[in-house]
Design a protein around this motif. Structure first.
Motif, PDB file in Angstrom:
ATOM      1  N   GLY A  55     -12.005 -57.405 -47.772  1.00 32.50           N
ATOM      2  CA  GLY A  55     -13.240 -57.682 -48.488  1.00 32.50           C
ATOM      3  C   GLY A  55     -14.471 -57.169 -47.773  1.00 32.50           C
ATOM      4  N   HIS A  56     -14.294 -56.631 -46.587  1.00 33.00           N
ATOM      5  CA  HIS A  56     -15.415 -56.061 -45.855  1.00 33.00           C
ATOM      6  C   HIS A  56     -15.791 -54.694 -46.426  1.00 33.00           C
ATOM      7  CE1 HIS A  56     -14.158 -59.121 -42.955  1.00 33.00           C
ATOM      8  NE2 HIS A  56     -15.402 -59.072 -42.523  1.00 33.00           N
ATOM      9  N   VAL A  57     -17.048 -54.359 -46.262  1.00 30.79           N
ATOM     10  CA  VAL A  57     -17.583 -53.077 -46.696  1.00 30.79           C
ATOM     11  C   VAL A  57     -18.169 -52.418 -45.453  1.00 30.79           C
ATOM     12  CG1 VAL A  57     -19.331 -51.971 -48.126  1.00 30.79           C
ATOM     13  CG2 VAL A  57     -18.080 -53.924 -49.004  1.00 30.79           C
ATOM     14  N   ILE A  58     -17.694 -51.214 -45.132  1.00 29.32           N
ATOM     15  CA  ILE A  58     -18.151 -50.511 -43.944  1.00 29.32           C
ATOM     16  C   ILE A  58     -18.976 -49.309 -44.365  1.00 29.32           C
ATOM     17  CG2 ILE A  58     -17.451 -49.295 -41.850  1.00 29.32           C
ATOM     18  CD1 ILE A  58     -14.914 -50.999 -41.871  1.00 29.32           C
ATOM     19  N   LEU A  59     -20.169 -49.197 -43.790  1.00 33.96           N
ATOM     20  CA  LEU A  59     -21.073 -48.094 -44.091  1.00 33.96           C
ATOM     21  C   LEU A  59     -20.954 -47.053 -42.989  1.00 33.96           C
ATOM     22  CD1 LEU A  59     -24.214 -50.234 -44.986  1.00 33.96           C
ATOM     23  CD2 LEU A  59     -22.346 -49.520 -46.475  1.00 33.96           C
ATOM     24  N   SER A  60     -20.783 -45.799 -43.390  1.00 34.97           N
ATOM     25  CA  SER A  60     -20.627 -44.707 -42.438  1.00 34.97           C
ATOM     26  C   SER A  60     -21.586 -43.577 -42.786  1.00 34.97           C
ATOM     27  CB  SER A  60     -19.187 -44.191 -42.468  1.00 34.97           C
ATOM     28  OG  SER A  60     -19.047 -43.042 -41.662  1.00 34.97           O
ATOM     29  N   SER A  61     -22.026 -42.845 -41.767  1.00 34.98           N
ATOM     30  CA  SER A  61     -22.908 -41.704 -42.002  1.00 34.98           C
ATOM     31  C   SER A  61     -22.121 -40.402 -42.111  1.00 34.98           C
ATOM     32  CB  SER A  61     -23.949 -41.608 -40.885  1.00 34.98           C
ATOM     33  OG  SER A  61     -23.312 -41.441 -39.651  1.00 34.98           O
ATOM     34  N   VAL A  62     -20.805 -40.493 -42.164  1.00 34.89           N
ATOM     35  CA  VAL A  62     -19.941 -39.325 -42.319  1.00 34.89           C
ATOM     36  C   VAL A  62     -19.601 -39.176 -43.803  1.00 34.89           C
ATOM     37  CG1 VAL A  62     -17.709 -38.338 -41.674  1.00 34.89           C
ATOM     38  CG2 VAL A  62     -19.001 -39.661 -40.009  1.00 34.89           C
ATOM     39  N   GLN A  63     -19.520 -37.948 -44.280  1.00 36.09           N
ATOM     40  CA  GLN A  63     -19.206 -37.680 -45.683  1.00 36.09           C
ATOM     41  C   GLN A  63     -17.834 -38.271 -46.052  1.00 36.09           C
ATOM     42  OE1 GLN A  63     -20.981 -36.383 -48.024  1.00 36.09           O
ATOM     43  NE2 GLN A  63     -22.614 -35.322 -46.960  1.00 36.09           N
ATOM     44  N   PRO A  64     -17.682 -38.776 -47.297  1.00 35.52           N
ATOM     45  CA  PRO A  64     -16.383 -39.315 -47.716  1.00 35.52           C
ATOM     46  C   PRO A  64     -15.248 -38.299 -47.591  1.00 35.52           C
ATOM     47  CG  PRO A  64     -18.072 -39.845 -49.340  1.00 35.52           C
ATOM     48  CD  PRO A  64     -18.701 -38.925 -48.338  1.00 35.52           C
ATOM     49  N   GLU A  65     -15.541 -37.027 -47.883  1.00 35.55           N
ATOM     50  CA  GLU A  65     -14.510 -35.991 -47.773  1.00 35.55           C
ATOM     51  C   GLU A  65     -14.031 -35.823 -46.336  1.00 35.55           C
ATOM     52  OE1 GLU A  65     -17.559 -35.444 -49.113  1.00 35.55           O
ATOM     53  OE2 GLU A  65     -17.076 -35.408 -51.248  1.00 35.55           O
ATOM     54  N   THR A  66     -14.948 -35.972 -45.400  1.00 32.48           N
ATOM     55  CA  THR A  66     -14.597 -35.846 -43.980  1.00 32.48           C
ATOM     56  C   THR A  66     -13.699 -37.001 -43.551  1.00 32.48           C
ATOM     57  OG1 THR A  66     -16.711 -34.759 -43.564  1.00 32.48           O
ATOM     58  CG2 THR A  66     -15.535 -35.612 -41.651  1.00 32.48           C
ATOM     59  N   VAL A  67     -14.053 -38.203 -43.957  1.00 36.31           N
ATOM     60  CA  VAL A  67     -13.232 -39.374 -43.613  1.00 36.31           C
ATOM     61  C   VAL A  67     -11.843 -39.234 -44.237  1.00 36.31           C
ATOM     62  CG1 VAL A  67     -13.018 -41.877 -43.769  1.00 36.31           C
ATOM     63  CG2 VAL A  67     -15.267 -40.846 -43.383  1.00 36.31           C
ATOM     64  N   ALA A  68     -11.798 -38.823 -45.504  1.00 39.65           N
ATOM     65  CA  ALA A  68     -10.509 -38.646 -46.180  1.00 39.65           C
ATOM     66  C   ALA A  68      -9.684 -37.560 -45.497  1.00 39.65           C
ATOM     67  CB  ALA A  68     -10.717 -38.303 -47.649  1.00 39.65           C
ATOM     68  N   GLY A  69     -10.324 -36.482 -45.077  1.00 39.11           N
ATOM     69  CA  GLY A  69      -9.626 -35.414 -44.356  1.00 39.11           C
ATOM     70  C   GLY A  69      -9.034 -35.907 -43.057  1.00 39.11           C
ATOM     71  N   ARG A  70      -9.777 -36.742 -42.360  1.00 38.91           N
ATOM     72  CA  ARG A  70      -9.262 -37.316 -41.109  1.00 38.91           C
ATOM     73  C   ARG A  70      -8.088 -38.236 -41.380  1.00 38.91           C
ATOM     74  NH1 ARG A  70     -15.126 -38.737 -38.299  1.00 38.91           N
ATOM     75  NH2 ARG A  70     -15.746 -36.568 -38.004  1.00 38.91           N
ATOM     76  N   LEU A  71      -8.147 -38.956 -42.486  1.00 35.05           N
ATOM     77  CA  LEU A  71      -7.050 -39.843 -42.864  1.00 35.05           C
ATOM     78  C   LEU A  71      -5.798 -39.034 -43.176  1.00 35.05           C
ATOM     79  CD1 LEU A  71      -6.140 -42.725 -43.506  1.00 35.05           C
ATOM     80  CD2 LEU A  71      -7.035 -42.408 -45.804  1.00 35.05           C
ATOM     81  N   GLU A  72      -5.949 -37.947 -43.925  1.00 33.12           N
ATOM     82  CA  GLU A  72      -4.811 -37.087 -44.253  1.00 33.12           C
ATOM     83  C   GLU A  72      -4.227 -36.445 -43.005  1.00 33.12           C
ATOM     84  OE1 GLU A  72      -6.120 -34.285 -47.156  1.00 33.12           O
ATOM     85  OE2 GLU A  72      -6.361 -35.803 -48.702  1.00 33.12           O
TER      86      GLU A  72
END
Length: 83
Positions: free
Chosen positions: A59-76
């Protein structure tokens, strides 16, 4: 357990992420505001512009200054390494 860098040395558990979204839409802005009011928001932007909002299974919401595509790329990339 694998972790994802969300910027400035901050990391989150990859298995706990439900969604990575842009903060531009009105529903996401409302979700972030409600999380701030409830104490469930984690601001990991270091004062910079919020570019990605991570919705966690707790239920937490985390705010990041990194683009969503970058975070998703790191996850992949982390998933490929694990296989």
């Amino acid at each position: 357990m694998q972790f994802i860098n969300i910027g400035f040395g901050n990391i989150v558990s990859a298995s706990r992420i439900i969604a990575i979204v842009s903060p531009e839409s009105a529903p996401i802005k409302r979700m972030v505001q409600e999380a701030k009011e409830n104490g469930n928001a984690v601001d990991a932007t270091y004062g910079r512009r919020t570019r990605a909002v991570l919705i966690m299974d707790s239920g937490h919401v985390i705010l990041s200054s990194v683009q969503p595509e970058t975070v998703a790329g790191r996850l992949e990339k982390e998933e490929e390494i694990e296989e």
